[in-house]
Design an enzyme around this catalytic site. Structure first.
Site, PDB file in Angstrom:
ATOM      1  N   CYS A  32      81.686  57.434  56.092  1.00 26.10           N
ATOM      2  CA  CYS A  32      81.725  57.972  57.458  1.00 26.10           C
ATOM      3  C   CYS A  32      83.138  57.856  58.044  1.00 26.10           C
ATOM      4  CB  CYS A  32      80.729  57.228  58.341  1.00 26.10           C
ATOM      5  SG  CYS A  32      80.607  57.911  59.997  1.00 26.10           S
ATOM      6  N   CYS A  89      83.340  52.424  63.605  1.00 22.48           N
ATOM      7  CA  CYS A  89      82.432  51.425  64.189  1.00 22.48           C
ATOM      8  C   CYS A  89      82.595  50.098  63.432  1.00 22.48           C
ATOM      9  CB  CYS A  89      80.995  51.905  64.108  1.00 22.48           C
ATOM     10  SG  CYS A  89      80.808  53.623  64.659  1.00 22.48           S
ATOM     11  N   CYS A  99      79.824  48.533  61.123  1.00 24.06           N
ATOM     12  CA  CYS A  99      79.059  49.373  60.191  1.00 24.06           C
ATOM     13  C   CYS A  99      79.568  49.331  58.760  1.00 24.06           C
ATOM     14  CB  CYS A  99      79.051  50.812  60.690  1.00 24.06           C
ATOM     15  SG  CYS A  99      77.956  51.863  59.715  1.00 24.06           S
ATOM     16  N   CYS A 156      62.143  57.628  60.449  1.00 21.67           N
ATOM     17  CA  CYS A 156      63.476  57.797  61.034  1.00 21.67           C
ATOM     18  C   CYS A 156      64.492  58.055  59.928  1.00 21.67           C
ATOM     19  CB  CYS A 156      63.892  56.526  61.774  1.00 21.67           C
ATOM     20  SG  CYS A 156      62.684  55.973  62.975  1.00 21.67           S
ATOM     21  N   CYS A 197      61.985  61.124  63.540  1.00 22.13           N
ATOM     22  CA  CYS A 197      63.164  60.722  64.294  1.00 22.13           C
ATOM     23  C   CYS A 197      64.369  60.959  63.397  1.00 22.13           C
ATOM     24  CB  CYS A 197      63.071  59.237  64.656  1.00 22.13           C
ATOM     25  SG  CYS A 197      64.517  58.647  65.573  1.00 22.13           S
ATOM     26  N   CYS A 234      65.650  58.027  71.771  1.00 23.15           N
ATOM     27  CA  CYS A 234      65.656  56.649  71.269  1.00 23.15           C
ATOM     28  C   CYS A 234      67.103  56.173  71.433  1.00 23.15           C
ATOM     29  CB  CYS A 234      65.240  56.627  69.794  1.00 23.15           C
ATOM     30  SG  CYS A 234      65.432  55.017  69.005  1.00 23.15           S
ATOM     31  N   ARG A 275      62.280  48.087  70.731  1.00 25.65           N
ATOM     32  CA  ARG A 275      62.194  47.762  69.298  1.00 25.65           C
ATOM     33  C   ARG A 275      63.040  46.551  68.941  1.00 25.65           C
ATOM     34  NH1 ARG A 275      63.602  52.453  66.665  1.00 25.65           N
ATOM     35  NH2 ARG A 275      61.512  53.147  67.142  1.00 25.65           N
TER      36      ARG A 275
HETATM   37  N1  SAM Z   1      75.974  57.757  62.267  1.00 29.83           N
HETATM   38  C1  SAM Z   1      75.022  57.832  63.296  1.00 29.83           C
HETATM   39  C2  SAM Z   1      75.468  57.130  64.556  1.00 29.83           C
HETATM   40  O1  SAM Z   1      76.271  56.230  64.467  1.00 29.83           O
HETATM   41  O2  SAM Z   1      74.958  57.485  65.612  1.00 29.83           O
HETATM   42  C3  SAM Z   1      73.659  57.306  62.890  1.00 29.83           C
HETATM   43  C4  SAM Z   1      73.518  56.050  62.047  1.00 29.83           C
HETATM   44  S1  SAM Z   1      74.081  54.533  62.765  1.00 29.83           S
HETATM   45  C5  SAM Z   1      74.155  53.489  61.359  1.00 29.83           C
HETATM   46  C6  SAM Z   1      72.741  53.980  63.745  1.00 29.83           C
HETATM   47  C7  SAM Z   1      72.885  52.694  64.519  1.00 29.83           C
HETATM   48  O3  SAM Z   1      72.644  51.571  63.685  1.00 29.83           O
HETATM   49  C8  SAM Z   1      74.191  52.348  65.170  1.00 29.83           C
HETATM   50  O4  SAM Z   1      74.399  53.034  66.366  1.00 29.83           O
HETATM   51  C9  SAM Z   1      74.045  50.863  65.421  1.00 29.83           C
HETATM   52  O5  SAM Z   1      73.489  50.633  66.694  1.00 29.83           O
HETATM   53  C10 SAM Z   1      73.091  50.407  64.326  1.00 29.83           C
HETATM   54  N2  SAM Z   1      73.780  49.551  63.342  1.00 29.83           N
HETATM   55  C11 SAM Z   1      74.638  49.952  62.381  1.00 29.83           C
HETATM   56  N3  SAM Z   1      75.113  48.913  61.671  1.00 29.83           N
HETATM   57  C12 SAM Z   1      74.556  47.794  62.209  1.00 29.83           C
HETATM   58  C13 SAM Z   1      74.679  46.401  61.923  1.00 29.83           C
HETATM   59  N4  SAM Z   1      75.474  45.939  60.956  1.00 29.83           N
HETATM   60  N5  SAM Z   1      73.957  45.535  62.655  1.00 29.83           N
HETATM   61  C14 SAM Z   1      73.142  45.993  63.641  1.00 29.83           C
HETATM   62  N6  SAM Z   1      73.002  47.301  63.960  1.00 29.83           N
HETATM   63  C15 SAM Z   1      73.702  48.198  63.259  1.00 29.83           C
HETATM   64 FE1  SF4 Z   2      79.386  56.228  60.985  1.00 35.03          FE
HETATM   65 FE2  SF4 Z   2      78.258  53.825  60.888  1.00 35.03          FE
HETATM   66 FE3  SF4 Z   2      79.534  54.579  63.072  1.00 35.03          FE
HETATM   67 FE4  SF4 Z   2      77.192  55.776  62.428  1.00 35.03          FE
HETATM   68  S1  SF4 Z   2      77.488  53.649  62.974  1.00 35.03           S
HETATM   69  S2  SF4 Z   2      79.073  56.771  63.111  1.00 35.03           S
HETATM   70  S3  SF4 Z   2      77.352  55.725  60.184  1.00 35.03           S
HETATM   71  S4  SF4 Z   2      80.471  54.268  61.033  1.00 35.03           S
END
Ligand code: SAM
Ligand code: SF4
Ligand code: DTB
Length: 326
Positions: free
Chosen positions: A57, A61, A64, A101, A132, A192, A264
């Site tokens: 990606c 973030c 992530c 989801c 979802c 959500c 949730r």
């Molecule tokens: N890429 C899209 C986005 O960021 O909107 C969808 C997938 S993203 C992985 C979905 C959500 O997962 C993130 O917004 C975050 O809130 C949660 N998430 C991701 N990594 C996480 C982690 N290590 N611990 C807790 N929540 C996490």
């Molecule tokens: Fe990409 Fe992870 Fe951020 Fe979603 S949360 S936009 S998958 S880096």
């Protein structure tokens, strides 16, 4: 969507702070009272996650595992084939999930992916599950395409407070997130939206994150509260765990501010004791992810959750009840 007058959208920070910081027994009692006025307190809505496109990606973030910017070791996959997604969804249905989801590691979907995404939605709905998706930012055309395919929910988290946001992500803004949420809501797809706690934010950031959600024109139908899973290879890998009672207070505040939403208990359950999860349910959490994997991280296995449900006397909310409560 019109909401009953009893739902407030004008919560002040002072009110939210007072609720959050109340003596714990008072806070839990208030949250449980609100919870019982809107839901059966012994039922949990069960959702199942599938990563339909993993890794690589472009967003940064810091929490992530799928961000290429983080130098993640996770290799980037292509969008999963529709038939494979449907085969996984069938297993989730057999495991008791009522909502499926599908998540993609994208900043936003590409128009060329929309036909496959629509087929996934149609196929999962035909199994009798709610659908979802979480695909990143959406433009107007994409939102309508997903709506017309029958998508029930769109997940898009604000993740933290507006103030702390740029400490966590720099490649998009808090306002970008709210814009996509408004598009989803305006198109008539259920929302959500939640966030992550335990990223080094302050108590005020946790409160402000929930205030932003509660003061939207309509409350999100689902509010995922994720406990940070400190993933290896990410900047947040070494983050010390949040005090569990702070987490419980966050759940209770979400329940009190947004009484009719499904709150949730989302990522992070593998690191939580049975007692902590029980306290979160008492504080008003009434939805979880089931199955041993979230997107890339571990989640408690079915046997462990079954044992926990049996100990606590919790049962799955069936789909009809889940829909009626919203
Ligand atoms: N890429 C899209 C986005 O960021 O909107 C969808 C997938 S993203 C992985 C979905 C959500 O997962 C993130 O917004 C975050 O809130 C949660 N998430 C991701 N990594 C996480 C982690 N290590 N611990 C807790 N929540 C996490
Ligand atoms: Fe990409 Fe992870 Fe951020 Fe979603 S949360 S936009 S998958 S880096
Ligand atoms: C949400 O709020 N939490 C889910 C879902 N929405 C997409 C994702 C949790 C991801 C946990 C880390 C991982 O599996 O990589």
């Amino acid at each position: 969507m019109p909401q009953p007058l009893s739902l407030r959208h004008d919560w002040t920070r002072a009110e939210a702070e007072a609720i959050y910081a109340a003596p714990l027994m008072d806070l839990l009692f208030q949250a449980q009272t609100v919870h019982r006025a809107h839901f059966d307190p012994n039922q949990l809505q069960l959702s199942k996650l599938l990563s339909i496109k993993t890794g690589g990606c472009a967003e940064d973030c810091t929490y992530c595992s799928q961000s290429a910017v983080n130098g993640s070791q996770l290799s980037a996959s292509k969008l999963m084939e529709v038939e494979r997604v449907l085969a996984e969804a069938r297993k989730a249905k057999a495991g008791g999930a009522t909502r499926y989801c599908m998540g993609a590691a994208w900043r936003s979907p590409k128009d060329r992916d929309m036909t496959a995404l629509a087929a996934m939605i149609g196929g999962v709905k035909a199994m009798g599950m709610e659908t979802c998706m979480t695909l990143g930012m959406l433009d107007d055309t994409q939102v309508l395409r997903l709506r017309d395919a029958g998508l029930d929910y769109y997940n898009h988290n604000i993740d933290t407070s507006e103030r702390y946001y740029s400490e966590v992500i720099t490649t998009r803004t808090f306002a970008d997130r709210l814009e996509t949420l408004a598009r989803v809501r305006d198109a008539g797809i259920k929302v959500c939206a939640g966030g992550i706690v335990g990223m080094g934010e302050t108590r005020m950031d946790r409160i402000d994150m929930l205030l932003t959600l509660a003061n939207l024109p309509a409350h999100p139908e689902s509010v995922p509260v994720n406990m940070l899973i400190p993933m290896p290879d990410t900047p947040l890998a070494g983050t010390p765990p949040l005090d569990p009672i702070e987490f419980v207070r966050t759940i209770a505040l979400a329940r009190i501010l947004m009484p009719q939403s499904h709150v949730r208990l989302s990522a992070g359950r593998t690191a939580m004791s049975d007692e902590m999860q029980a306290m979160c349910v008492f504080a008003g959490a009434n939805s979880i992810f089931v199955g041993d994997t979230l997107l890339t991280a571990d989640n408690p296995c079915e046997d462990k959750d079954d044992a926990l449900f049996a100990k606590l006397g919790l049962v799955a909310m069936d789909e009809a009840k889940a829909v009626a409560a919203e």
